[in-house]
Scaffold this motif. Structure first.
Motif, PDB file in Angstrom:
ATOM      1  N   GLY A  93       2.623   9.630  -6.498  1.00 47.86           N
ATOM      2  CA  GLY A  93       3.110  10.975  -6.220  1.00 47.86           C
ATOM      3  C   GLY A  93       3.035  11.426  -4.783  1.00 47.86           C
ATOM      4  N   PHE A  94       2.554  10.585  -3.887  1.00 42.54           N
ATOM      5  CA  PHE A  94       2.495  10.952  -2.486  1.00 42.54           C
ATOM      6  C   PHE A  94       3.839  10.701  -1.803  1.00 42.54           C
ATOM      7  CE2 PHE A  94      -1.920   9.968  -3.545  1.00 42.54           C
ATOM      8  CZ  PHE A  94      -2.584  11.072  -3.018  1.00 42.54           C
ATOM      9  N   SER A  95       4.178  11.557  -0.858  1.00 44.22           N
ATOM     10  CA  SER A  95       5.372  11.303  -0.058  1.00 44.22           C
ATOM     11  C   SER A  95       5.100  10.135   0.885  1.00 44.22           C
ATOM     12  CB  SER A  95       5.751  12.541   0.749  1.00 44.22           C
ATOM     13  OG  SER A  95       4.769  12.794   1.748  1.00 44.22           O
ATOM     14  N   ARG A  96       6.156   9.629   1.489  1.00 43.31           N
ATOM     15  CA  ARG A  96       5.987   8.497   2.396  1.00 43.31           C
ATOM     16  C   ARG A  96       5.097   8.896   3.588  1.00 43.31           C
ATOM     17  NH1 ARG A  96       8.480   3.624   3.437  1.00 43.31           N
ATOM     18  NH2 ARG A  96       8.589   2.977   5.623  1.00 43.31           N
ATOM     19  N   LYS A  97       5.299  10.114   4.119  1.00 44.16           N
ATOM     20  CA  LYS A  97       4.487  10.563   5.247  1.00 44.16           C
ATOM     21  C   LYS A  97       3.037  10.716   4.836  1.00 44.16           C
ATOM     22  CE  LYS A  97       4.193  14.134   8.800  1.00 44.16           C
ATOM     23  NZ  LYS A  97       4.823  15.355   9.374  1.00 44.16           N
ATOM     24  N   GLU A  98       2.789  11.283   3.661  1.00 43.86           N
ATOM     25  CA  GLU A  98       1.416  11.442   3.177  1.00 43.86           C
ATOM     26  C   GLU A  98       0.759  10.088   2.979  1.00 43.86           C
ATOM     27  OE1 GLU A  98       1.844  15.614   0.632  1.00 43.86           O
ATOM     28  OE2 GLU A  98       2.286  13.680  -0.305  1.00 43.86           O
ATOM     29  N   GLN A 114       0.827  -1.201   0.000  1.00 44.69           N
ATOM     30  CA  GLN A 114       0.000   0.000   0.000  1.00 44.69           C
ATOM     31  C   GLN A 114       0.865   1.257   0.000  1.00 44.69           C
ATOM     32  OE1 GLN A 114      -2.561  -0.393   3.423  1.00 44.69           O
ATOM     33  NE2 GLN A 114      -4.112  -1.551   2.310  1.00 44.69           N
ATOM     34  N   LEU A 115       1.925   1.241   0.787  1.00 48.76           N
ATOM     35  CA  LEU A 115       2.848   2.370   0.802  1.00 48.76           C
ATOM     36  C   LEU A 115       3.462   2.594  -0.582  1.00 48.76           C
ATOM     37  CD1 LEU A 115       4.916   2.142   4.126  1.00 48.76           C
ATOM     38  CD2 LEU A 115       3.414   3.996   3.403  1.00 48.76           C
ATOM     39  N   PHE A 116       3.936   1.512  -1.184  1.00 46.24           N
ATOM     40  CA  PHE A 116       4.568   1.611  -2.488  1.00 46.24           C
ATOM     41  C   PHE A 116       3.587   2.141  -3.532  1.00 46.24           C
ATOM     42  CE2 PHE A 116       5.481  -0.317  -6.651  1.00 46.24           C
ATOM     43  CZ  PHE A 116       6.746   0.204  -6.880  1.00 46.24           C
ATOM     44  N   TYR A 117       2.363   1.636  -3.499  1.00 47.20           N
ATOM     45  CA  TYR A 117       1.363   2.062  -4.477  1.00 47.20           C
ATOM     46  C   TYR A 117       1.087   3.560  -4.337  1.00 47.20           C
ATOM     47  CZ  TYR A 117      -3.068   2.424  -6.977  1.00 47.20           C
ATOM     48  OH  TYR A 117      -4.066   2.813  -7.842  1.00 47.20           O
ATOM     49  N   ALA A 118       0.917   4.038  -3.092  1.00 45.35           N
ATOM     50  CA  ALA A 118       0.629   5.459  -2.884  1.00 45.35           C
ATOM     51  C   ALA A 118       1.794   6.331  -3.340  1.00 45.35           C
ATOM     52  CB  ALA A 118       0.310   5.719  -1.413  1.00 45.35           C
ATOM     53  N   GLN A 119       3.034   5.866  -3.080  1.00 46.20           N
ATOM     54  CA  GLN A 119       4.194   6.663  -3.467  1.00 46.20           C
ATOM     55  C   GLN A 119       4.374   6.708  -4.985  1.00 46.20           C
ATOM     56  OE1 GLN A 119       6.767   4.613  -0.335  1.00 46.20           O
ATOM     57  NE2 GLN A 119       7.665   6.661  -0.312  1.00 46.20           N
ATOM     58  N   THR A 120       3.965   5.645  -5.669  1.00 43.91           N
ATOM     59  CA  THR A 120       4.047   5.674  -7.137  1.00 43.91           C
ATOM     60  C   THR A 120       3.024   6.636  -7.717  1.00 43.91           C
ATOM     61  OG1 THR A 120       2.503   3.818  -7.389  1.00 43.91           O
ATOM     62  CG2 THR A 120       4.865   3.291  -7.244  1.00 43.91           C
TER      63      THR A 120
END
Length: 441
Positions: free
Chosen positions: A398-403, A390-396
């Protein structure tokens, strides 16, 4: 004039001075003395007890505090979180267990509704309050319930007479300033067919959410009495500074065909030990309890819940969710108790935990105690870390890791938010949690 008490604060002389400083009916003083005698006789909790084996209070020193008669400090009140954009039927604010402001809309008074300072309303409506005060929570439950029974101060009461529907929420705000104490006691009485909403909020003066060291002690009690066919929505947001010691006993009695929706937000305090009980005492009674906990630093939050089915054909639904970061810890211990006569019971409890750190810890202990044979009772618990996919998908995207972590945490609590009918409560609780989220480690 009563002198300011030294930090050695809970001696017999201190209690006597506290009683002398108050102008109360004799029956209230008698209740207090009985509770004080109980407090003096009961031993402090031991780690060997099941109730306390996961919560260590050896660093808590009661003699650092005193009964609530010290002069009030000058303080700028923090802004409440729950009332933005809400038209209130009344509000009451207490600082260090003393009521400092109160307002009540006359239109509700004309219908027989009462709201405001418990101390003031005891003086003016003592005959109405006396049959209910200190009857729901047993002062003999433990040392802290007895202490509140003896020293409660600055509490609030809401009374709604038979058949009256109040469509504007009431707001009770408790503030601790300068390491003070809060011994607030909340009493809600809904007679048959009545409907009301009470928003109860706790905060520290100067609390910026960054772990300042304001300190203080809260030893509180909540008593909710929901009459036949009555409807109560009760919200309890605990947002103390992370150096406050928080001990509370909270109990509701729900009569026949009545309903209670109780939402808990637990964000603050250094250590919290809360007992939350709901007794379904009349046939067809219902309750829904929603709990959202978020911990950080070295916070320790311990919530023990009891769904007590006393009468048949009742329904209870408890859902607690906790997200933890840093070295914090939560303890949730839930019990569904079904008496022999409580046939056709439908009981549900669940606790989900999301770990945002490798060093935090969540203890979940669901339980059943069933003496009836025609029931449906289920319980469960889950504990997991953030899904890396889920983290990886969100970061791909354009979201930062914190976001990304913030979105995942918000989604984790969404089931709780969806249950909350009051938009201001839903949004405020969500924003308060989101602000505390740091990067996932």
């Amino acid at each position: 004039m009563v002198e300011t008490l030294a930090p050695t604060g809970f001696s017999q002389d201190a209690f006597d001075a506290f009683l002398d400083s108050r102008d109360e009916p004799q029956w209230v003083s008698d209740q207090r003395r009985w509770a004080w005698d109980t407090f003096c006789q009961i031993e402090w909790p031991q780690r060997s007890e099941e109730e306390w084996m996961r919560t260590d209070i050896r660093l808590f020193k009661l003699d650092r505090f005193g009964v609530p008669i010290d002069p009030l400090p000058e303080v700028e009140l923090p802004a409440p979180l729950l009332t933005e954009g809400v038209t209130l039927g009344g509000y009451s604010t207490a600082v260090n267990s003393r009521t400092v402001q109160s307002h009540f809309e006359p239109k509700w008074l004309e219908q027989g509704v009462l709201f405001g300072s418990l101390e003031r309303l005891i003086a003016t409506h003592g005959d109405l309050i006396r049959p209910h005060l200190s009857t729901v929570i047993d002062p003999q439950f433990d040392k802290f319930s007895a202490l509140n029974g003896a020293c409660w101060s600055g509490g609030s009461v809401l009374y709604v007479p038979r058949g009256v529907v109040v469509d504007e929420p009431f707001h009770a705000f408790s503030v601790i300033a300068d390491g003070g104490v809060d011994f607030g006691r909340t009493l809600v009485i809904l007679e048959d067919g009545a409907q009301a909403t009470l928003l109860n909020e706790m905060a520290s003066a100067g609390n910026d959410g960054l772990g300042s060291t304001i300190g203080g002690l809260h030893c509180g009690a909540i008593e909710l009495i929901v009459g036949k066919n009555a409807r109560l929505v009760y919200v309890d947001l605990q947002n103390w500074d992370t150096s406050v010691w928080h001990f509370a006993h909270q109990k509701a009695l729900v009569e026949s065909d009545a309903s209670l929706q109780w939402t808990i937000g637990a964000l603050g305090s250094r250590l919290a030990k809360v007992n939350q009980h709901v007794g379904l005492t009349g046939a067809g009674a219902e309750c829904q309890v929603n709990g959202a906990m978020f911990t950080e630093g070295r916070q320790h939050l311990s919530y023990h819940t009891l769904q007590h089915h006393v009468a048949p054909s009742c329904r209870s639904d408890f859902l607690y969710k906790a997200a933890l970061q840093d070295r914090s810890r939560t303890v949730w211990r839930g019990m569904i108790k079904v008496d022999t006569v409580a046939q056709k019971t439908d009981g549900y409890q669940r606790n989900d935990n999301l770990l945002l750190s490798s060093k935090c810890r969540a203890d979940a202990i669901p339980g059943l105690e069933i003496e009836a044979d025609d029931v449906r009772c289920t319980h469960g618990s889950t504990t997991s870390r953030v899904d890396d996919e889920q983290l990886f998908y969100a970061q791909t995207r354009g979201f930062s890791r914190k976001e990304a972590v913030r979105m995942i945490v918000t989604g984790f609590f969404q089931q709780i938010f969806d249950r909350i009918a009051i938009e201001s409560v839903r949004e405020s609780l969500g924003h308060a949690i989101a602000r505390r989220v740091r990067e996932y480690d």
